[in-house]
Design a protein around this motif. Structure first.
Motif, mmCIF file in Angstrom:
data_model
loop_
_atom_site.group_PDB
_atom_site.id
_atom_site.type_symbol
_atom_site.label_atom_id
_atom_site.label_comp_id
_atom_site.label_asym_id
_atom_site.label_seq_id
_atom_site.Cartn_x
_atom_site.Cartn_y
_atom_site.Cartn_z
ATOM 1 N N GLY A 1 -11.428 8.211 -5.687
ATOM 2 C CA GLY A 1 -11.023 9.505 -6.517
ATOM 3 C C GLY A 1 -10.266 10.312 -5.630
ATOM 4 N N LEU A 2 -10.407 10.263 -4.424
ATOM 5 C CA LEU A 2 -9.316 10.690 -3.404
ATOM 6 C C LEU A 2 -8.091 10.033 -3.417
ATOM 7 N N SER A 3 -7.975 8.967 -3.361
ATOM 8 C CA SER A 3 -6.517 8.169 -3.730
ATOM 9 C C SER A 3 -5.890 8.412 -4.858
ATOM 10 N N ARG A 4 -6.787 8.599 -6.301
ATOM 11 C CA ARG A 4 -6.118 8.951 -7.246
ATOM 12 C C ARG A 4 -5.583 10.441 -7.573
ATOM 13 N N SER A 5 -6.455 11.317 -6.719
ATOM 14 C CA SER A 5 -6.048 12.527 -6.746
ATOM 15 C C SER A 5 -4.813 12.896 -5.912
ATOM 16 N N LEU A 6 -4.702 12.112 -4.827
ATOM 17 C CA LEU A 6 -3.639 12.446 -3.953
ATOM 18 C C LEU A 6 -2.330 11.723 -4.643
ATOM 19 N N VAL A 7 -2.325 10.631 -5.400
ATOM 20 C CA VAL A 7 -1.214 10.173 -6.201
ATOM 21 C C VAL A 7 -0.741 11.443 -7.298
ATOM 22 N N ALA A 8 -1.749 11.868 -8.017
ATOM 23 C CA ALA A 8 -1.594 12.781 -8.922
ATOM 24 C C ALA A 8 -0.872 13.939 -8.339
ATOM 25 N N ASN A 9 -1.218 14.306 -7.028
ATOM 26 C CA ASN A 9 -0.598 15.570 -6.642
ATOM 27 C C ASN A 9 0.784 15.343 -6.327
ATOM 28 N N MET A 10 0.952 14.081 -5.907
ATOM 29 C CA MET A 10 2.587 13.796 -5.621
ATOM 30 C C MET A 10 3.408 13.844 -6.904
ATOM 31 N N VAL A 11 2.677 13.485 -7.923
ATOM 32 C CA VAL A 11 3.595 13.140 -9.305
ATOM 33 C C VAL A 11 3.567 14.894 -9.491
ATOM 34 N N THR A 12 2.929 15.511 -9.426
ATOM 35 C CA THR A 12 3.033 16.959 -10.015
ATOM 36 C C THR A 12 3.812 17.501 -8.916
ATOM 37 N N GLY A 13 4.088 17.258 -7.827
ATOM 38 C CA GLY A 13 4.738 18.038 -6.821
ATOM 39 C C GLY A 13 6.132 17.753 -6.926
ATOM 40 N N VAL A 14 6.340 16.703 -7.178
ATOM 41 C CA VAL A 14 7.937 16.140 -7.536
ATOM 42 C C VAL A 14 8.490 16.875 -8.585
ATOM 43 N N THR A 15 7.489 17.025 -9.677
ATOM 44 C CA THR A 15 8.013 17.575 -11.293
ATOM 45 C C THR A 15 7.820 18.828 -11.112
ATOM 46 N N GLU A 16 6.858 19.815 -10.755
ATOM 47 C CA GLU A 16 6.473 21.101 -10.814
ATOM 48 C C GLU A 16 6.687 21.926 -9.441
ATOM 49 N N GLY A 17 6.214 21.373 -8.300
ATOM 50 C CA GLY A 17 5.983 21.615 -7.294
ATOM 51 C C GLY A 17 4.788 22.654 -7.047
ATOM 52 N N TYR A 18 4.467 23.206 -5.994
ATOM 53 C CA TYR A 18 3.128 24.053 -5.650
ATOM 54 C C TYR A 18 3.704 25.321 -5.076
ATOM 55 N N ARG A 19 2.794 26.252 -5.465
ATOM 56 C CA ARG A 19 3.314 27.875 -4.663
ATOM 57 C C ARG A 19 1.913 28.589 -4.546
ATOM 58 N N LYS A 20 1.686 29.149 -3.494
ATOM 59 C CA LYS A 20 0.702 30.083 -2.930
ATOM 60 C C LYS A 20 1.314 31.346 -2.851
ATOM 61 N N THR A 21 0.723 32.409 -3.363
ATOM 62 C CA THR A 21 1.046 33.810 -3.191
ATOM 63 C C THR A 21 0.063 34.532 -2.238
ATOM 64 N N ARG B 1 0.870 -1.162 -0.088
ATOM 65 C CA ARG B 1 -0.049 -0.034 -0.001
ATOM 66 C C ARG B 1 0.913 1.200 0.048
ATOM 67 N N GLN B 2 2.192 0.998 0.034
ATOM 68 C CA GLN B 2 3.185 2.360 0.276
ATOM 69 C C GLN B 2 3.328 2.561 -1.119
ATOM 70 N N VAL B 3 3.188 3.903 -1.654
ATOM 71 C CA VAL B 3 3.722 4.540 -2.752
ATOM 72 C C VAL B 3 4.513 5.476 -2.580
ATOM 73 N N THR B 4 5.645 5.314 -3.562
ATOM 74 C CA THR B 4 6.730 6.399 -3.117
ATOM 75 C C THR B 4 7.097 6.972 -4.629
ATOM 76 N N VAL B 5 7.184 8.439 -4.503
ATOM 77 C CA VAL B 5 7.151 9.210 -5.808
ATOM 78 C C VAL B 5 8.712 9.947 -5.653
ATOM 79 N N LYS B 6 9.685 9.603 -6.682
ATOM 80 C CA LYS B 6 10.705 10.369 -6.568
ATOM 81 C C LYS B 6 11.045 11.098 -7.864
ATOM 82 N N GLY B 7 11.418 12.335 -7.817
ATOM 83 C CA GLY B 7 11.457 13.168 -8.916
ATOM 84 C C GLY B 7 12.486 14.261 -8.637
ATOM 85 N N PRO B 8 12.788 15.324 -9.544
ATOM 86 C CA PRO B 8 13.890 16.164 -9.775
ATOM 87 C C PRO B 8 13.841 17.186 -8.644
#
Length: 178
Positions: free
Chosen positions: A66-86, A22-29
């Motif tokens: 749907g929640l689990s899929r969104s969380l995994v997609a957010n992890m992939v986006t986070g390690v590639t592009e990152g997130y920002r709030k202004t 059940r453990q999902v690990t995502v490594k990116g730049p």
């Protein structure tokens, strides 16, 4: 099927996804994130595409799909592009300045308000009235930004306070004079 849950998550080049039970690990730049999926939800990886499935159509299981899929997609986006709030600071004398690895706010109180970010989140001061919260974990970035906004919420009468960039503050009419 969940409309969001059935969508595949494409894994871009340079991102490594490891599934161990059940453990999902995502490594990116930009870094590494990991999470444990909820009990009945399954995940599989085929040809650079992640698919999230559910075993039954029970209500709670459908909600987690749907929640689990969104969380995994957010992890992939986070390690590639990152997130920002202004965040924008509005008010006479209200400002922010960098202090060490954190920031210090002047928000009309009798004392300055220091804020130190947790690991994985950086605070960058663009101007004395503009602050950027950046990181790879979407939930953590949002929580830090919300806590900073909570220091001095936008006032409905004058509009002073800390707000998200682009946030519309509904103004109230003041006292009616004679």
């Amino acid at each position: 099927m969940s409309r969001i849950g059935r969508l595949p998550v494409t894994v871009p080049k340079g991102v490594d996804v490891t599934i161990n039970g059940r453990q999902v690990t995502v490594k990116g730049p930009k870094g590494e994130l990991s999470m444990v999926l909820a009990e009945p939800i399954e995940i599989a990886q085929n040809d650079g595409v992640l698919t999230v499935t559910r075993p039954s159509d029970d209500g709670p299981v459908r909600a987690l799909h749907g929640l689990s899929r969104s969380l995994v997609a957010n992890m992939v986006t986070g390690v590639t592009e990152g997130y920002r709030k202004t965040l924008e600071i509005v008010g006479v004398g209200y400002r922010v300045q960098a202090k060490g690895n954190g920031v210090e706010f002047s928000l009309g109180y009798s004392h300055p308000v220091p804020v130190t970010p947790p690991d994985g989140v950086t605070l960058r001061v663009e101007t004395p009235t503009r602050l950027v919260v950046e990181g790879i974990d979407k939930q953590q970035v949002g929580e830090v930004a919300a806590n900073i906004r909570k220091l001095r919420k936008p006032d409905p009468y004058k509009g002073k306070g800390v707000r998200y960039a682009g946030e519309q503050v509904r103004r109230k009419v003041g006292k009616a004079g004679k």
